[in-house]
Write an enzyme that holds these catalytic residues in place. Structure first.
Site, PDB file in Angstrom:
ATOM      1  N   GLU A 146       0.873  -1.155   0.000  1.00  0.00           N
ATOM      2  CA  GLU A 146       0.000   0.000   0.000  1.00  0.00           C
ATOM      3  C   GLU A 146       0.922   1.220   0.000  1.00  0.00           C
ATOM      4  OE1 GLU A 146      -2.691   0.076   3.353  1.00  0.00           O
ATOM      5  OE2 GLU A 146      -3.442   2.045   2.721  1.00  0.00           O
ATOM      6  N   ARG A 173       5.171 -13.003   9.562  1.00  0.00           N
ATOM      7  CA  ARG A 173       5.856 -11.756   9.245  1.00  0.00           C
ATOM      8  C   ARG A 173       7.169 -11.657  10.004  1.00  0.00           C
ATOM      9  NH1 ARG A 173       3.798  -6.653   9.784  1.00  0.00           N
ATOM     10  NH2 ARG A 173       1.882  -7.358   8.815  1.00  0.00           N
ATOM     11  N   LYS A 192       4.214   0.912   9.493  1.00  0.00           N
ATOM     12  CA  LYS A 192       4.386   2.175   8.779  1.00  0.00           C
ATOM     13  C   LYS A 192       3.782   3.345   9.549  1.00  0.00           C
ATOM     14  CE  LYS A 192       3.073   0.153   4.933  1.00  0.00           C
ATOM     15  NZ  LYS A 192       2.553  -0.047   3.578  1.00  0.00           N
TER      16      LYS A 192
HETATM   17  P1  ATP Z   1       2.762  -2.236   8.011  1.00  0.00           P
HETATM   18  O1  ATP Z   1       1.931  -2.968   9.012  1.00  0.00           O
HETATM   19  O2  ATP Z   1       4.204  -2.159   8.329  1.00  0.00           O
HETATM   20  O3  ATP Z   1       2.193  -0.903   7.632  1.00  0.00           O
HETATM   21  P2  ATP Z   1       1.486  -3.521   5.857  1.00  0.00           P
HETATM   22  O4  ATP Z   1       1.276  -4.986   5.910  1.00  0.00           O
HETATM   23  O5  ATP Z   1       0.320  -2.668   6.128  1.00  0.00           O
HETATM   24  O6  ATP Z   1       2.725  -3.156   6.740  1.00  0.00           O
HETATM   25  P3  ATP Z   1       1.639  -3.359   3.040  1.00  0.00           P
HETATM   26  O7  ATP Z   1       2.107  -2.237   2.221  1.00  0.00           O
HETATM   27  O8  ATP Z   1       0.211  -3.702   3.011  1.00  0.00           O
HETATM   28  O9  ATP Z   1       2.098  -3.053   4.504  1.00  0.00           O
HETATM   29  O10 ATP Z   1       2.533  -4.658   2.780  1.00  0.00           O
HETATM   30  C1  ATP Z   1       2.927  -5.126   1.531  1.00  0.00           C
HETATM   31  C2  ATP Z   1       3.308  -6.567   1.670  1.00  0.00           C
HETATM   32  O11 ATP Z   1       4.401  -6.700   2.575  1.00  0.00           O
HETATM   33  C3  ATP Z   1       2.172  -7.397   2.209  1.00  0.00           C
HETATM   34  O12 ATP Z   1       2.068  -8.568   1.432  1.00  0.00           O
HETATM   35  C4  ATP Z   1       2.582  -7.702   3.619  1.00  0.00           C
HETATM   36  O13 ATP Z   1       2.107  -8.953   4.011  1.00  0.00           O
HETATM   37  C5  ATP Z   1       4.106  -7.679   3.549  1.00  0.00           C
HETATM   38  N1  ATP Z   1       4.688  -7.310   4.838  1.00  0.00           N
HETATM   39  C6  ATP Z   1       4.455  -6.191   5.548  1.00  0.00           C
HETATM   40  N2  ATP Z   1       5.128  -6.214   6.721  1.00  0.00           N
HETATM   41  C7  ATP Z   1       5.810  -7.379   6.744  1.00  0.00           C
HETATM   42  C8  ATP Z   1       6.691  -8.010   7.684  1.00  0.00           C
HETATM   43  N3  ATP Z   1       6.995  -7.420   8.843  1.00  0.00           N
HETATM   44  N4  ATP Z   1       7.214  -9.208   7.362  1.00  0.00           N
HETATM   45  C9  ATP Z   1       6.917  -9.794   6.199  1.00  0.00           C
HETATM   46  N5  ATP Z   1       6.100  -9.271   5.279  1.00  0.00           N
HETATM   47  C10 ATP Z   1       5.542  -8.082   5.539  1.00  0.00           C
HETATM   48 MG    MG Z   2      -1.471  -2.994   4.909  1.00  0.00          MG
END
Ligand code: ATP
Ligand code: MG
Length: 563
Positions: free
Chosen positions: A44, A270, A280
């Site tokens: 995102e 994760r 984020k």
């Molecule tokens: P955050 O919680 O840090 O904002 P998010 O999951 O909302 O992260 P996205 O931009 O939606 O962020 O993530 C893009 C991809 O990265 C998704 O497929 C998510 O599962 C993966 N991802 C995000 N954080 C992690 C992590 N800590 N370890 C492994 N994969 C991750």
């Molecule tokens: Mg997300």
């Protein structure tokens, strides 16, 4: 463990297949999807990528590459209120820098908004979706809990015609933000809360970075994500564990549209790292409230921060390979990340000498105006790494901590009467020293042994200490920036307030460091990695100018990672 590019050939043999590779190999041998493997990385664009994303990137791109498939980079741009083009650009830069390629087109969820709308209309016509007037709070209240069933909305049984009419009006902007939603009509008593009439669309008037003001209804994740995967022909949709209980809903939506391709969602744990935060939202707070100097502050766990700090893409890929892929949440020690960087930079970093806290040394028996250009190897780990010239003169600087007037036992550096080796140069013996009125040493006088050129002697006598040094006459003034952990606690979130354990000593500037002259080329050869002897691994900071070189310490030499 997963294989990624850059892993040495002999390691590939012993790599165990992770559970995702096993699933994919089964699918290939059963001829599923015609044997194709198409994955996606779907960030995102609401912030910069962090090391957790790097795990997901290495997994998705690595696995597709391994099985001859491909990976889409797809922006999940369904929430315009928080999304910006700056993030879209930085994400592409980071993925490319990590060494991955998504082909010639970037995908955007927003490109499918028309198709999603059309499918939502079909779902309404099937009697499986309805327009609800409950507020967000009421929807939450009606939802029930894990132990109590939910309550049906009083608007749940609107007719198909009414729903079609209201949904179109929602799209046309006839209702205020938040006043209505479109919900799937599934089962308010389901044991899986995600099935209790999940919201598919909400009304938000926000200008979208790519769609402008075309839309005022935006799709929710559960509704949108499977459709995005399906439209793109993704075969394996790999996501983190918190989506496990969403998988049945992912499947349910796709099952409603028989003709649509149905990808398989697979969840993995994760990455969590100690001594840092990774969401984020929290990283944005650190940036917005100026606790750090930006998303690419070298203390940040962002990919851009790690890059600025001096991490190589290879070290991050190796880290991703080492932590592996599992179905159990765990916390990885940040020392492992640092270990991977040391291992990589040991092989590639150019050795240089920089004195961080200079103390003058005068070699009394060395000719006053002589400059000798000595040789030092660029990297003892690499046979063909070449050498550089290092000027040796009568007046030099060594590290202040490398001299003691009255040393304790087992101090093997310079002290009155003691002999040490100057790296790549000569053996020197301290004969006297001077102090100021406060007793601080101002200069140290030594004699050198002309027969010890290159740092060894014919009689084979041994010295225990070797110091790095720079010429007092021919050197380069540099600034060095040292970093420590951004948080003092292993789990910064322990008390629910991660800002309360920010490390006040996480950043230190040393302005009066002296480096050997060959470092002048650092600016022209931007992107090289250095090892400053005995001080750690360093890389040139973006703030450097031709007149002022600034180096970030990427990591110290001491490895605290133990198996
Ligand atoms: P955050 O919680 O840090 O904002 P998010 O999951 O909302 O992260 P996205 O931009 O939606 O962020 O993530 C893009 C991809 O990265 C998704 O497929 C998510 O599962 C993966 N991802 C995000 N954080 C992690 C992590 N800590 N370890 C492994 N994969 C991750
Ligand atoms: Mg997300």
């Amino acid at each position: 463990m997963i294989w990624v590019d850059g892993m040495e050939e002999d390691k590939k043999e012993i790599v165990l297949k992770n559970f995702i590779q096993k699933i994919i190999e089964d699918d290939i041998s059963n001829g599923k999807n015609g044997g194709a493997v198409i994955t996606r990385f779907p960030p995102e664009p609401n912030g910069y990528l962090h090391i957790g994303h790097a795990k997901s990137i290495c997994l998705n791109f690595g696995i597709a590459r391994q099985y001859g498939g491909r990976t889409n980079l797809r922006f999940d741009d369904t929430n315009p209120a928080k999304e910006e083009n700056e993030y879209i650009d930085s994400i592409q830069e980071d993925v490319r820098w990590l060494g991955f390629d998504w082909g010639d087109k970037v995908c955007y969820a927003s490109n499918y908004f028309d198709k999603m709308y059309e499918l939502a209309v079909r779902l309404i016509k099937m009697g499986k979706a309805y327009v609800d007037d409950l507020s967000a709070d009421e929807i939450r209240e009606y939802r029930g809990t894990l132990t109590e069933p939910g309550k049906e909305s009083p608007y749940r049984n609107r007719s198909v015609e009414e729903n079609l009419d209201l949904f179109e009006k929602m799209k046309n902007g006839e209702f205020p933000d938040g006043s209505k939603t479109l919900r799937a009509k599934i089962d308010m008593a389901s044991g899986n809360l995600n099935f209790r009439d999940p919201v598919m669309y909400r009304i938000v008037r926000a200008s979208h970075p790519r769609q402008g003001n075309k839309w005022c209804i935006y799709p929710m994740y559960d509704w949108a994500h499977g459709l995005e995967d399906s439209i793109e022909g993704i075969t394996h949709s790999i996501c983190t564990l918190e989506f496990e209980s969403h998988r049945p809903l992912y499947d349910w939506f796709l099952e409603q549209f028989e003709e649509m391709h149905h990808p398989q969602q697979i969840e993995f744990a994760r990455l969590n790292l100690n001594y840092t935060v990774m969401s984020k939202r929290k990283l944005l707070k650190l940036v917005k409230e100026n606790h750090v100097k930006g998303w690419d502050d070298p203390r940040m766990p962002t990919i851009s921060g790690l890059r600025r700090r001096g991490y190589s893409p290879e070290s991050i890929r190796e880290f991703a390979a080492k932590i592996g892929v599992a179905k159990m949440d765990s916390i990885v020690d940040i020392a492992l990340l640092e270990h991977c960087l040391r291992e990589d930079l040991n092989q590639r970093a150019l050795r240089r000498m920089v004195v961080l806290d200079p103390l003058k040394v005068i070699i009394d028996n060395y000719p006053e105006d002589q400059v000798e250009w000595l040789e030092g190897e660029n990297n003892p780990e690499q046979e063909n790494s070449g050498t550089r010239k290092i000027p040796f003169t009568r007046e030099l600087y060594i590290e202040r901590e490398d001299f003691m007037i009255d040393p304790p036992k087992k101090y093997f550096r310079l002290s009155p009467g003691k002999e040490i080796r100057l790296k790549h140069a000569y053996y020197i013996t301290c004969v006297s020293y001077k102090t100021d009125e406060n007793g601080n040493v101002t200069e140290v006088h030594c004699t050198y042994d002309p027969a010890s050129k290159g740092g060894w002697t014919e009689d084979g006598r041994k010295v225990k200490g070797t110091s790095h040094w720079v010429s007092a006459k021919e050197n380069l003034k540099v600034e060095v920036r040292l970093y420590d952990r951004l948080f003092t606690k292993e789990n910064p979130d322990e008390d629910g307030d991660f800002l309360s354990c920010l490390n006040p000593d996480s950043f230190k500037v040393l302005e009066n460091c002296l480096g050997e002259v060959s470092l002048k080329e650092a600016k022209a050869k931007n992107g090289e990695y250095y090892q400053f002897l005995r001080q750690g691994y360093f890389s040139l900071d973006y703030d450097s100018t031709a007149d002022k070189l600034i180096f970030n310490r990427s990591v110290s030499l001491k490895d605290s990672w133990s198996k």
